[in-house]
Design a protein around this motif. Structure first.
Motif, PDB file in Angstrom:
ATOM      1  N   SER A   1      36.591  45.539  39.232  1.00 40.13           N
ATOM      2  CA  SER A   1      35.684  45.003  38.221  1.00 40.13           C
ATOM      3  C   SER A   1      36.210  45.131  36.801  1.00 40.13           C
ATOM      4  O   SER A   1      35.706  44.476  35.890  1.00 40.13           O
ATOM      5  N   ARG A   2      37.217  45.942  36.588  1.00 43.11           N
ATOM      6  CA  ARG A   2      37.676  46.222  35.230  1.00 43.11           C
ATOM      7  C   ARG A   2      38.757  45.266  34.727  1.00 43.11           C
ATOM      8  O   ARG A   2      39.110  45.315  33.552  1.00 43.11           O
ATOM      9  N   TYR A   3      39.274  44.431  35.614  1.00 41.11           N
ATOM     10  CA  TYR A   3      40.481  43.706  35.241  1.00 41.11           C
ATOM     11  C   TYR A   3      40.378  42.201  35.416  1.00 41.11           C
ATOM     12  O   TYR A   3      39.646  41.687  36.256  1.00 41.11           O
ATOM     13  N   CYS A   4      41.171  41.520  34.621  1.00 37.85           N
ATOM     14  CA  CYS A   4      41.325  40.080  34.712  1.00 37.85           C
ATOM     15  C   CYS A   4      41.928  39.697  36.067  1.00 37.85           C
ATOM     16  O   CYS A   4      42.778  40.407  36.610  1.00 37.85           O
TER      17      CYS A   4
ATOM     18  N   PRO B   1      46.818  41.919  30.588  1.00 37.92           N
ATOM     19  CA  PRO B   1      46.237  42.194  29.274  1.00 37.92           C
ATOM     20  C   PRO B   1      45.922  40.920  28.497  1.00 37.92           C
ATOM     21  O   PRO B   1      45.194  40.961  27.519  1.00 37.92           O
ATOM     22  N   ARG B   2      46.436  39.790  28.937  1.00 35.74           N
ATOM     23  CA  ARG B   2      46.256  38.550  28.185  1.00 35.74           C
ATOM     24  C   ARG B   2      45.215  37.623  28.804  1.00 35.74           C
ATOM     25  O   ARG B   2      44.597  36.837  28.107  1.00 35.74           O
ATOM     26  N   CYS B   3      45.088  37.688  30.129  1.00 37.41           N
ATOM     27  CA  CYS B   3      44.035  36.948  30.851  1.00 37.41           C
ATOM     28  C   CYS B   3      44.000  35.477  30.443  1.00 37.41           C
ATOM     29  O   CYS B   3      42.979  34.978  29.981  1.00 37.41           O
ATOM     30  N   ALA B   4      45.114  34.815  30.618  1.00 36.37           N
ATOM     31  CA  ALA B   4      45.184  33.393  30.296  1.00 36.37           C
ATOM     32  C   ALA B   4      46.119  32.702  31.282  1.00 36.37           C
ATOM     33  O   ALA B   4      47.118  33.283  31.698  1.00 36.37           O
ATOM     34  N   ILE B   5      45.811  31.469  31.611  1.00 37.36           N
ATOM     35  CA  ILE B   5      46.625  30.758  32.609  1.00 37.36           C
ATOM     36  C   ILE B   5      48.040  30.492  32.111  1.00 37.36           C
ATOM     37  O   ILE B   5      48.945  30.254  32.901  1.00 37.36           O
ATOM     38  N   LEU B   6      48.232  30.558  30.794  1.00 35.22           N
ATOM     39  CA  LEU B   6      49.558  30.267  30.243  1.00 35.22           C
ATOM     40  C   LEU B   6      50.529  31.424  30.401  1.00 35.22           C
ATOM     41  O   LEU B   6      51.716  31.267  30.123  1.00 35.22           O
TER      42      LEU B   6
ATOM     43  N   SER C   1      52.292  37.903  32.760  1.00 34.08           N
ATOM     44  CA  SER C   1      51.532  39.051  32.266  1.00 34.08           C
ATOM     45  C   SER C   1      50.703  39.715  33.364  1.00 34.08           C
ATOM     46  O   SER C   1      50.146  40.784  33.155  1.00 34.08           O
ATOM     47  N   PHE C   2      50.637  39.071  34.541  1.00 36.96           N
ATOM     48  CA  PHE C   2      49.885  39.645  35.657  1.00 36.96           C
ATOM     49  C   PHE C   2      50.773  40.614  36.433  1.00 36.96           C
ATOM     50  O   PHE C   2      51.922  40.292  36.758  1.00 36.96           O
ATOM     51  N   THR C   3      50.210  41.760  36.778  1.00 43.68           N
ATOM     52  CA  THR C   3      50.992  42.812  37.410  1.00 43.68           C
ATOM     53  C   THR C   3      51.089  42.663  38.925  1.00 43.68           C
ATOM     54  O   THR C   3      52.130  42.936  39.514  1.00 43.68           O
TER      55      THR C   3
END
Length: 123
Positions: free
Chosen positions: A30-33, A100-105, A109-111
């Motif tokens: 629940s805490r993450y993008c 940390p950026r939560c954007a499709i671009l 940035s996704f771990t």
């Protein structure tokens, strides 16, 4: 450890619908993008949709109005409802978590990433 397991991919006709699911474990969901990305043969990976912990969403222009991303924090599950599917939607679809950026671009940035589920749309 963190695991993301996608399901729901299938072969369908243009105009039909599918719902993809991504079951997450090993972290506080629940805490993450979270996001959905896709890659077609011979093409670069592209962002489809993202959803922030508090529920705000972002979509690629190519899927706006047809796809809906949602999350069930009680079930640790991410969804992608895909309506009015087109042959151009054919791809391997991947679930991704923690950015940390939560954007499709910014897929890099996704771990964490799942193994993918295949969607094939025929005309």
């Amino acid at each position: 450890q963190v695991q993301l397991v996608e399901s729901g991919g299938d072969s369908v006709q243009a105009g039909e619908s599918l719902r993809l699911s991504c079951a997450a474990s090993g972290y506080i969901f629940s805490r993450y993008c979270m996001g959905w990305f896709r890659q077609a043969p011979g093409k670069e990976r592209e962002g489809v949709a993202v959803i922030a912990p508090y529920g705000s969403t972002g979509y690629a222009d190519s899927v706006k109005g047809r796809f809906t991303i949602s999350r069930d924090n009680a079930k640790n599950t991410l969804y992608l409802q895909m309506n009015s599917l087109k042959p151009d939607d054919t791809a391997m679809y991947y679930c991704a978590a923690v950015s940390p950026r939560c954007a499709i671009l910014y897929p890099d940035s996704f771990t964490y990433w799942g193994q993918g589920t295949q969607v094939a749309v025929s005309s």
